[in-house]
Design a protein around this motif. Structure first.
Motif, PDB file in Angstrom:
ATOM      1  N   MET A  21      13.725   1.351   7.118  1.00 46.73           N
ATOM      2  CA  MET A  21      14.843   2.249   6.833  1.00 46.73           C
ATOM      3  C   MET A  21      15.092   3.172   8.003  1.00 46.73           C
ATOM      4  SD  MET A  21      12.605   4.390   4.080  1.00 46.73           S
ATOM      5  CE  MET A  21      11.949   2.799   3.556  1.00 46.73           C
ATOM      6  N   HIS A  22      16.277   3.755   8.007  1.00 43.80           N
ATOM      7  CA  HIS A  22      16.594   4.769   9.011  1.00 43.80           C
ATOM      8  C   HIS A  22      15.686   5.975   8.768  1.00 43.80           C
ATOM      9  CE1 HIS A  22      18.821   7.873  11.207  1.00 43.80           C
ATOM     10  NE2 HIS A  22      19.383   6.875  11.884  1.00 43.80           N
ATOM     11  N   PRO A  23      15.118   6.554   9.822  1.00 43.57           N
ATOM     12  CA  PRO A  23      14.176   7.665   9.634  1.00 43.57           C
ATOM     13  C   PRO A  23      14.741   8.855   8.861  1.00 43.57           C
ATOM     14  CG  PRO A  23      13.998   6.801  11.854  1.00 43.57           C
ATOM     15  CD  PRO A  23      15.190   6.130  11.232  1.00 43.57           C
ATOM     16  N   ARG A  24      16.058   9.036   8.873  1.00 43.70           N
ATOM     17  CA  ARG A  24      16.671  10.158   8.159  1.00 43.70           C
ATOM     18  C   ARG A  24      17.378   9.732   6.883  1.00 43.70           C
ATOM     19  NH1 ARG A  24      19.283  13.434  13.359  1.00 43.70           N
ATOM     20  NH2 ARG A  24      17.278  14.066  14.296  1.00 43.70           N
ATOM     21  N   SER A  25      17.029   8.555   6.383  1.00 39.25           N
ATOM     22  CA  SER A  25      17.704   8.049   5.190  1.00 39.25           C
ATOM     23  C   SER A  25      17.256   8.759   3.921  1.00 39.25           C
ATOM     24  CB  SER A  25      17.425   6.547   5.034  1.00 39.25           C
ATOM     25  OG  SER A  25      16.037   6.318   4.786  1.00 39.25           O
ATOM     26  N   GLY A  26      16.041   9.331   3.925  1.00 35.21           N
ATOM     27  CA  GLY A  26      15.492   9.928   2.710  1.00 35.21           C
ATOM     28  C   GLY A  26      15.030   8.905   1.699  1.00 35.21           C
ATOM     29  N   LEU A  27      14.841   7.646   2.123  1.00 32.11           N
ATOM     30  CA  LEU A  27      14.502   6.569   1.189  1.00 32.11           C
ATOM     31  C   LEU A  27      13.004   6.292   1.073  1.00 32.11           C
ATOM     32  CD1 LEU A  27      17.327   4.003   2.018  1.00 32.11           C
ATOM     33  CD2 LEU A  27      16.954   5.146  -0.189  1.00 32.11           C
ATOM     34  N   GLU A  28      12.176   6.989   1.817  1.00 31.71           N
ATOM     35  CA  GLU A  28      10.747   6.695   1.776  1.00 31.71           C
ATOM     36  C   GLU A  28      10.175   6.899   0.375  1.00 31.71           C
ATOM     37  OE1 GLU A  28       6.586   7.730   4.179  1.00 31.71           O
ATOM     38  OE2 GLU A  28       8.383   8.958   4.512  1.00 31.71           O
ATOM     39  N   THR A  29      10.522   7.998  -0.274  1.00 31.60           N
ATOM     40  CA  THR A  29      10.018   8.265  -1.626  1.00 31.60           C
ATOM     41  C   THR A  29      10.493   7.199  -2.610  1.00 31.60           C
ATOM     42  OG1 THR A  29       9.943  10.646  -1.207  1.00 31.60           O
ATOM     43  CG2 THR A  29       9.978   9.950  -3.506  1.00 31.60           C
ATOM     44  N   PHE A  30      11.768   6.807  -2.514  1.00 32.31           N
ATOM     45  CA  PHE A  30      12.321   5.753  -3.363  1.00 32.31           C
ATOM     46  C   PHE A  30      11.550   4.451  -3.158  1.00 32.31           C
ATOM     47  CE2 PHE A  30      14.981   2.010  -3.810  1.00 32.31           C
ATOM     48  CZ  PHE A  30      15.624   2.195  -5.015  1.00 32.31           C
ATOM     49  N   ALA A  31      11.338   4.079  -1.885  1.00 33.86           N
ATOM     50  CA  ALA A  31      10.661   2.813  -1.591  1.00 33.86           C
ATOM     51  C   ALA A  31       9.240   2.802  -2.129  1.00 33.86           C
ATOM     52  CB  ALA A  31      10.661   2.560  -0.085  1.00 33.86           C
ATOM     53  N   LYS A  32       8.534   3.909  -1.981  1.00 35.61           N
ATOM     54  CA  LYS A  32       7.155   3.971  -2.474  1.00 35.61           C
ATOM     55  C   LYS A  32       7.118   3.913  -4.001  1.00 35.61           C
ATOM     56  CE  LYS A  32       4.901   6.308   1.388  1.00 35.61           C
ATOM     57  NZ  LYS A  32       4.026   7.413   1.795  1.00 35.61           N
ATOM     58  N   ALA A  33       8.068   4.567  -4.646  1.00 38.45           N
ATOM     59  CA  ALA A  33       8.110   4.529  -6.111  1.00 38.45           C
ATOM     60  C   ALA A  33       8.378   3.113  -6.616  1.00 38.45           C
ATOM     61  CB  ALA A  33       9.182   5.486  -6.626  1.00 38.45           C
ATOM     62  N   LYS A  34       9.317   2.404  -5.976  1.00 36.48           N
ATOM     63  CA  LYS A  34       9.606   1.024  -6.374  1.00 36.48           C
ATOM     64  C   LYS A  34       8.440   0.103  -6.044  1.00 36.48           C
ATOM     65  CE  LYS A  34      13.580   1.682  -8.231  1.00 36.48           C
ATOM     66  NZ  LYS A  34      13.741   1.468  -9.697  1.00 36.48           N
ATOM     67  N   ALA A  35       7.734   0.392  -4.936  1.00 37.37           N
ATOM     68  CA  ALA A  35       6.584  -0.431  -4.561  1.00 37.37           C
ATOM     69  C   ALA A  35       5.507  -0.393  -5.638  1.00 37.37           C
ATOM     70  CB  ALA A  35       6.026   0.037  -3.224  1.00 37.37           C
ATOM     71  N   ARG A  36       5.360   0.750  -6.296  1.00 38.66           N
ATOM     72  CA  ARG A  36       4.362   0.867  -7.373  1.00 38.66           C
ATOM     73  C   ARG A  36       4.772   0.052  -8.594  1.00 38.66           C
ATOM     74  NH1 ARG A  36       5.184   6.418  -5.831  1.00 38.66           N
ATOM     75  NH2 ARG A  36       3.590   7.044  -4.309  1.00 38.66           N
ATOM     76  N   GLN A  37       6.036  -0.314  -8.697  1.00 36.43           N
ATOM     77  CA  GLN A  37       6.535  -1.080  -9.836  1.00 36.43           C
ATOM     78  C   GLN A  37       6.629  -2.579  -9.540  1.00 36.43           C
ATOM     79  OE1 GLN A  37      10.370   0.620 -10.860  1.00 36.43           O
ATOM     80  NE2 GLN A  37       9.587   2.710 -10.778  1.00 36.43           N
ATOM     81  N   ARG A  38       6.228  -2.974  -8.343  1.00 35.37           N
ATOM     82  CA  ARG A  38       6.372  -4.380  -7.963  1.00 35.37           C
ATOM     83  C   ARG A  38       5.599  -5.294  -8.906  1.00 35.37           C
ATOM     84  NH1 ARG A  38       6.953  -6.374  -2.442  1.00 35.37           N
ATOM     85  NH2 ARG A  38       4.815  -7.111  -2.496  1.00 35.37           N
ATOM     86  N   PRO A  39       6.217  -6.416  -9.316  1.00 32.65           N
ATOM     87  CA  PRO A  39       5.500  -7.380 -10.166  1.00 32.65           C
ATOM     88  C   PRO A  39       4.257  -7.896  -9.449  1.00 32.65           C
ATOM     89  CG  PRO A  39       7.853  -7.865 -10.107  1.00 32.65           C
ATOM     90  CD  PRO A  39       7.606  -6.830  -9.058  1.00 32.65           C
ATOM     91  N   ALA A  40       3.215  -8.139 -10.216  1.00 31.51           N
ATOM     92  CA  ALA A  40       1.966  -8.642  -9.628  1.00 31.51           C
ATOM     93  C   ALA A  40       2.161 -10.012  -9.006  1.00 31.51           C
ATOM     94  CB  ALA A  40       0.871  -8.701 -10.692  1.00 31.51           C
TER      95      ALA A  40
ATOM     96  N   ASN B 247       0.853  -1.198   0.000  1.00 28.26           N
ATOM     97  CA  ASN B 247       0.000   0.000   0.000  1.00 28.26           C
ATOM     98  C   ASN B 247       0.882   1.240   0.000  1.00 28.26           C
ATOM     99  OD1 ASN B 247      -2.836  -1.250   0.541  1.00 28.26           O
ATOM    100  ND2 ASN B 247      -1.515  -2.185   2.085  1.00 28.26           N
ATOM    101  N   PRO B 248       1.549   1.523  -1.126  1.00 24.36           N
ATOM    102  CA  PRO B 248       2.543   2.597  -1.147  1.00 24.36           C
ATOM    103  C   PRO B 248       1.987   3.985  -0.889  1.00 24.36           C
ATOM    104  CG  PRO B 248       2.158   1.732  -3.360  1.00 24.36           C
ATOM    105  CD  PRO B 248       1.478   0.802  -2.412  1.00 24.36           C
ATOM    106  N   GLU B 249       0.671   4.179  -1.036  1.00 24.15           N
ATOM    107  CA  GLU B 249       0.102   5.506  -0.790  1.00 24.15           C
ATOM    108  C   GLU B 249      -0.167   5.737   0.700  1.00 24.15           C
ATOM    109  OE1 GLU B 249       0.364   7.211  -3.415  1.00 24.15           O
ATOM    110  OE2 GLU B 249       0.738   5.395  -4.583  1.00 24.15           O
ATOM    111  N   ARG B 250      -0.061   4.693   1.469  1.00 26.47           N
ATOM    112  CA  ARG B 250      -0.338   4.785   2.901  1.00 26.47           C
ATOM    113  C   ARG B 250       0.737   5.604   3.607  1.00 26.47           C
ATOM    114  NH1 ARG B 250      -0.230  -0.642   6.712  1.00 26.47           N
ATOM    115  NH2 ARG B 250      -0.403   0.377   8.749  1.00 26.47           N
ATOM    116  N   SER B 251       0.330   6.446   4.570  1.00 31.57           N
ATOM    117  CA  SER B 251       1.304   7.179   5.378  1.00 31.57           C
ATOM    118  C   SER B 251       1.907   6.227   6.398  1.00 31.57           C
ATOM    119  CB  SER B 251       0.637   8.359   6.089  1.00 31.57           C
ATOM    120  OG  SER B 251      -0.377   7.913   6.959  1.00 31.57           O
TER     121      SER B 251
END
Length: 307
Positions: free
Chosen positions: A283-302, A39-43
């Motif tokens: 991830m580490h809270p200050r890693s800045g990777l949340e946006t990256f992870a959500k973008a890749k999550a949208r590309q996950r194979p079905a 659920n990549p749109e989830r906060s």
């Protein structure tokens, strides 16, 4: 006295998850950031390690046995990780063994392995039903008459009775109780541990950026494709990779070494963690990777490869 059943079982070791934490505000303790890749749109909110990387009743019976096996590895990990942070993980062969065992532990104790186990059992059951009805129809009819008093004729009724026999078997009962999985995962851990003993441990550090870690954290990869292919059989992989902190990743390879890797490799490995995850990456809270992870999550194979 029988040991108490442990219901909440961590598949990602807390000693590993702690490497991705920072002190929370207001005395909240050490926390990391989970991202729900389904659920990549989830906060997402910061959480402590006890609330992350676990599954309910992953091993359903005799948890004391399997927890003792995992503990024999995890008790040696803090000193090995401290050696990694000190930049000298290879001075003591016991640290190398502990790090390699940590990779094997997370490769086997995983959502992925449980899926493989379940799929293999179901496939075998279907094949056995077909073999019983095609090779032993007369024996099935006699046994059905003995058990039920019914004369079976068509293939549908024979198949249904064959399925009934399979469900009555000790193996199926052991599968349904979870005993078969417990013995399977213990045996598989020892087998993979023996296979992995032929490999050495690479400690990789990012030139820039940070690693994140998924809830299926030890992943087989091949690096001769772009993007990296992953979740192939152990013998077909170039390596098994396991992030053990924002700035350190273990990879089984040909020789013990510490090396830095470029951002492109860090991104490839982080993407594999997202794609191979069952539900969450951390991830580490200050890693800045949340946006990256959500973008890749949208590309996950079905449908993700399970082997």
């Amino acid at each position: 006295m029988k040991a108490a059943h442990i219901a909440r079982q961590h598949l990602v070791s807390q000693v590993l998850l702690r490497q991705f934490t920072m002190p929370g505000s207001g005395g909240a303790g050490w926390q990391l950031l989970p991202v729900d890749v389904c659920n990549p749109e989830r906060s997402n909110k910061l959480k402590g390690t006890r609330a992350c990387g676990w599954a309910a009743n992953f091993v359903a019976v005799d948890t004391a046995s399997v927890e003792a096996l995992w503990g024999s590895v995890e008790s040696r990990v803090p000193a090995a990780i401290a050696a990694v942070h000190a930049g000298d993980p290879f001075a003591d062969s016991l640290h190398v063994e502990a790090l390699r065992d940590l990779v094997v532990l997370h490769y086997v104790r995983s959502h992925r392995y449980r899926g493989v186990h379940t799929s293999a059992f179901e496939t075998t059951s279907v094949r056995l039903r077909g073999e019983l009805t095609s090779r032993f129809p007369e024996q099935l009819r006699r046994e059905a008459l003995h058990q039920t008093g019914l004369h079976l004729s068509g293939p549908g009724s024979l198949g249904a009775f064959a399925e009934r026999l399979i469900k009555q078997s000790e193996v199926t009962q052991a599968f349904e109780s979870g005993e078969l999985f417990r013995t399977s995962i213990e045996n598989t851990f020892n087998q993979v541990r023996a296979m992995a003993a032929k490999w050495q441990v690479e400690v990789l550090m990012p030139e820039t950026g940070q690693f994140l870690v998924g809830d299926n954290p030890a992943v087989t990869v091949r690096t001769d494709t772009s993007p990296y292919s992953y979740n192939m059989a152990f013998g077909d992989a170039h390596s098994i990779v396991l992030p053990i902190g924002p700035r350190h990743l273990l990879a089984l390879g040909a020789g013990n070494m510490m090396a830095t890797v470029p951002r492109t490799v860090v991104d490839e490995i982080n993407a594999v963690q997202v794609f191979a995850a069952d539900r969450f990456v951390y991830m580490h809270p200050r890693s800045g990777l949340e946006t990256f992870a959500k973008a890749k999550a949208r590309q996950r194979p079905a449908v993700r490869v399970k082997r």
